[in-house]
Design a protein around this motif. Structure first.
Motif, PDB file in Angstrom:
ATOM      1  N   VAL A 144       0.835  -1.199   0.000  1.00 34.04           N
ATOM      2  CA  VAL A 144       0.000   0.000   0.000  1.00 34.04           C
ATOM      3  C   VAL A 144       0.873   1.254   0.000  1.00 34.04           C
ATOM      4  O   VAL A 144       0.601   2.231  -0.713  1.00 34.04           O
ATOM      5  N   SER A 145       1.944   1.235   0.791  1.00 31.72           N
ATOM      6  CA  SER A 145       2.851   2.381   0.871  1.00 31.72           C
ATOM      7  C   SER A 145       3.517   2.663  -0.469  1.00 31.72           C
ATOM      8  O   SER A 145       3.654   3.823  -0.872  1.00 31.72           O
ATOM      9  N   ILE A 146       3.929   1.611  -1.173  1.00 31.96           N
ATOM     10  CA  ILE A 146       4.555   1.795  -2.489  1.00 31.96           C
ATOM     11  C   ILE A 146       3.573   2.450  -3.460  1.00 31.96           C
ATOM     12  O   ILE A 146       3.909   3.409  -4.164  1.00 31.96           O
ATOM     13  N   SER A 147       2.349   1.938  -3.487  1.00 36.41           N
ATOM     14  CA  SER A 147       1.344   2.476  -4.409  1.00 36.41           C
ATOM     15  C   SER A 147       1.057   3.945  -4.115  1.00 36.41           C
ATOM     16  O   SER A 147       1.015   4.778  -5.027  1.00 36.41           O
ATOM     17  N   LEU A 148       0.876   4.268  -2.839  1.00 40.86           N
ATOM     18  CA  LEU A 148       0.565   5.647  -2.475  1.00 40.86           C
ATOM     19  C   LEU A 148       1.778   6.559  -2.639  1.00 40.86           C
ATOM     20  O   LEU A 148       1.623   7.748  -2.934  1.00 40.86           O
ATOM     21  N   GLY A 149       2.978   6.014  -2.445  1.00 44.90           N
ATOM     22  CA  GLY A 149       4.176   6.815  -2.669  1.00 44.90           C
ATOM     23  C   GLY A 149       4.322   7.222  -4.132  1.00 44.90           C
ATOM     24  O   GLY A 149       4.634   8.380  -4.439  1.00 44.90           O
ATOM     25  N   LEU A 150       4.082   6.284  -5.026  1.00 47.67           N
ATOM     26  CA  LEU A 150       4.139   6.601  -6.457  1.00 47.67           C
ATOM     27  C   LEU A 150       3.010   7.551  -6.848  1.00 47.67           C
ATOM     28  O   LEU A 150       3.187   8.429  -7.698  1.00 47.67           O
ATOM     29  N   LEU A 151       1.849   7.396  -6.209  1.00 49.28           N
ATOM     30  CA  LEU A 151       0.748   8.323  -6.441  1.00 49.28           C
ATOM     31  C   LEU A 151       1.110   9.730  -5.953  1.00 49.28           C
ATOM     32  O   LEU A 151       0.789  10.730  -6.619  1.00 49.28           O
ATOM     33  N   GLY A 152       1.800   9.801  -4.803  1.00 50.04           N
ATOM     34  CA  GLY A 152       2.242  11.106  -4.304  1.00 50.04           C
ATOM     35  C   GLY A 152       3.206  11.780  -5.261  1.00 50.04           C
ATOM     36  O   GLY A 152       3.160  13.001  -5.449  1.00 50.04           O
ATOM     37  N   GLY A 153       4.083  10.984  -5.886  1.00 50.10           N
ATOM     38  CA  GLY A 153       4.978  11.544  -6.887  1.00 50.10           C
ATOM     39  C   GLY A 153       4.215  12.085  -8.093  1.00 50.10           C
ATOM     40  O   GLY A 153       4.557  13.145  -8.643  1.00 50.10           O
ATOM     41  N   TYR A 154       3.175  11.371  -8.507  1.00 48.54           N
ATOM     42  CA  TYR A 154       2.351  11.838  -9.622  1.00 48.54           C
ATOM     43  C   TYR A 154       1.662  13.157  -9.271  1.00 48.54           C
ATOM     44  O   TYR A 154       1.614  14.084 -10.095  1.00 48.54           O
ATOM     45  N   ILE A 155       1.148  13.231  -8.051  1.00 49.72           N
ATOM     46  CA  ILE A 155       0.487  14.478  -7.615  1.00 49.72           C
ATOM     47  C   ILE A 155       1.479  15.631  -7.595  1.00 49.72           C
ATOM     48  O   ILE A 155       1.155  16.765  -7.989  1.00 49.72           O
ATOM     49  N   ALA A 156       2.715  15.355  -7.144  1.00 49.92           N
ATOM     50  CA  ALA A 156       3.742  16.404  -7.119  1.00 49.92           C
ATOM     51  C   ALA A 156       4.069  16.882  -8.524  1.00 49.92           C
ATOM     52  O   ALA A 156       4.269  18.086  -8.748  1.00 49.92           O
ATOM     53  N   CYS A 157       4.130  15.961  -9.478  1.00 54.48           N
ATOM     54  CA  CYS A 157       4.387  16.355 -10.872  1.00 54.48           C
ATOM     55  C   CYS A 157       3.233  17.174 -11.435  1.00 54.48           C
ATOM     56  O   CYS A 157       3.443  18.158 -12.158  1.00 54.48           O
ATOM     57  N   ALA A 158       2.005  16.763 -11.105  1.00 57.07           N
ATOM     58  CA  ALA A 158       0.838  17.497 -11.608  1.00 57.07           C
ATOM     59  C   ALA A 158       0.753  18.897 -11.008  1.00 57.07           C
ATOM     60  O   ALA A 158       0.244  19.826 -11.656  1.00 57.07           O
ATOM     61  N   ALA A 159       1.263  19.063  -9.788  1.00 53.72           N
ATOM     62  CA  ALA A 159       1.163  20.360  -9.115  1.00 53.72           C
ATOM     63  C   ALA A 159       2.326  21.291  -9.428  1.00 53.72           C
ATOM     64  O   ALA A 159       2.303  22.461  -9.047  1.00 53.72           O
ATOM     65  N   SER A 160       3.363  20.776 -10.095  1.00 50.45           N
ATOM     66  CA  SER A 160       4.524  21.617 -10.409  1.00 50.45           C
ATOM     67  C   SER A 160       4.798  21.569 -11.907  1.00 50.45           C
ATOM     68  O   SER A 160       4.210  20.781 -12.645  1.00 50.45           O
ATOM     69  N   ASN A 161       5.726  22.415 -12.334  1.00 50.12           N
ATOM     70  CA  ASN A 161       6.065  22.480 -13.754  1.00 50.12           C
ATOM     71  C   ASN A 161       7.422  21.862 -14.060  1.00 50.12           C
ATOM     72  O   ASN A 161       7.920  21.998 -15.177  1.00 50.12           O
ATOM     73  N   GLU A 162       8.032  21.221 -13.072  1.00 48.88           N
ATOM     74  CA  GLU A 162       9.368  20.669 -13.274  1.00 48.88           C
ATOM     75  C   GLU A 162       9.344  19.466 -14.220  1.00 48.88           C
ATOM     76  O   GLU A 162      10.143  19.364 -15.139  1.00 48.88           O
ATOM     77  N   VAL A 163       8.422  18.536 -13.976  1.00 48.45           N
ATOM     78  CA  VAL A 163       8.317  17.312 -14.766  1.00 48.45           C
ATOM     79  C   VAL A 163       6.856  17.099 -15.114  1.00 48.45           C
ATOM     80  O   VAL A 163       5.972  17.249 -14.258  1.00 48.45           O
ATOM     81  N   SER A 164       6.589  16.750 -16.360  1.00 49.07           N
ATOM     82  CA  SER A 164       5.207  16.485 -16.763  1.00 49.07           C
ATOM     83  C   SER A 164       4.775  15.123 -16.254  1.00 49.07           C
ATOM     84  O   SER A 164       5.604  14.234 -16.011  1.00 49.07           O
TER      85      SER A 164
END
Length: 243
Positions: free
Chosen positions: A147-167
């Protein structure tokens, strides 16, 4: 040190003797699984999302060169989350939440002579008190790590969506590019051993508590500290052997 190691091994040997009544032990195992698994799900979810987001942001910040493809951010986040962040940090947090609870619970039973009462009635106290907790730990902590792995990767996706560094497209491309199954296997082996370490060491500290309320608190503290040290040591050993 050798004295405690020997007593720890003998306690585990008693804990995994054949149960007197399987139905009673099965109830305890189910109850401990709910306590360890569902009881820890909230804090694991919160920590995992933020760890994944922070790992992605920091990786993107360090890879500022135009010669490095942006998709590598997703790959680095994936590997670091699966191999290290999710199993190790999750287990360190669970050592504080689950381990202290186990040590204080068994320690309180020891100082209030409830364990002595069980032994007088002919009940295998280590088996009844410790084995369900260890079984719950080695079963539920790997599931919590997944569960932690899945949510960690989801958190990375949210960070990308909220910033302009990486699409988000580059991030997903990095997640799926060059994935090796051995990474997930190592993570699951770590989670299994970490679950055993947390539950068994904290149960040992609680079982041999003597004194009163002060000593129960000291046993819980010792259990958490020793569990964290052994988790980091096991992390190093497993990584060295399997990678």
């Amino acid at each position: 040190m050798l004295f405690h190691l020997g007593r720890y091994i003998l306690l585990l040997r008693l804990a995994f003797k054949k149960p007197e009544k399987f139905a009673v032990y099965w109830k305890e195992v189910m109850r401990e699984m709910v306590s360890v698994g569902l009881g820890s799900l909230g804090i694991v979810a919160i920590i995992s999302v933020f760890i994944g987001a922070v790992a992605t942001i920091q990786t993107a910040f360090q890879l500022v060169s135009d010669f490095i493809p942006k998709a590598i951010v997703g790959t680095i986040t994936r590997d670091s989350t699966i191999l290290e962040f999710s199993p190790t940090i999750t287990s360190l947090v669970l050592a504080g939440r689950v381990g202290s609870s186990i040590a204080s619970q068994i320690g309180t039973m020891r100082v209030t002579e409830q364990i002595d009462a069980l032994e007088i009635m002919g009940v295998n106290a280590p088996g009844y008190l410790i084995s369900p907790k260890v079984i719950a730990g080695v079963t539920m902590i790997p599931l919590l790590v997944i569960v932690s792995i899945s949510l960690g990767l989801l958190g990375g996706y949210i960070a990308c969506a909220a910033s302009n560094e990486v699409s988000t497209a580059d991030y997903i491309s990095g997640l799926t590019d060059g994935f090796k199954v051995i990474i997930l296997q190592v993570s699951m082996v770590k989670a299994f051993f970490f679950g055993f370490i947390i539950t068994s060491i904290c149960a040992y500290q609680g079982f041999y508590t003597s004194g009163g309320a002060l000593e129960v608190g000291q046993s819980a503290t010792k259990g958490v500290v020793y569990s964290c040290i052994m988790i980091l040591f096991a992390d190093l050993v497993i990584s060295r052997i399997m990678l």
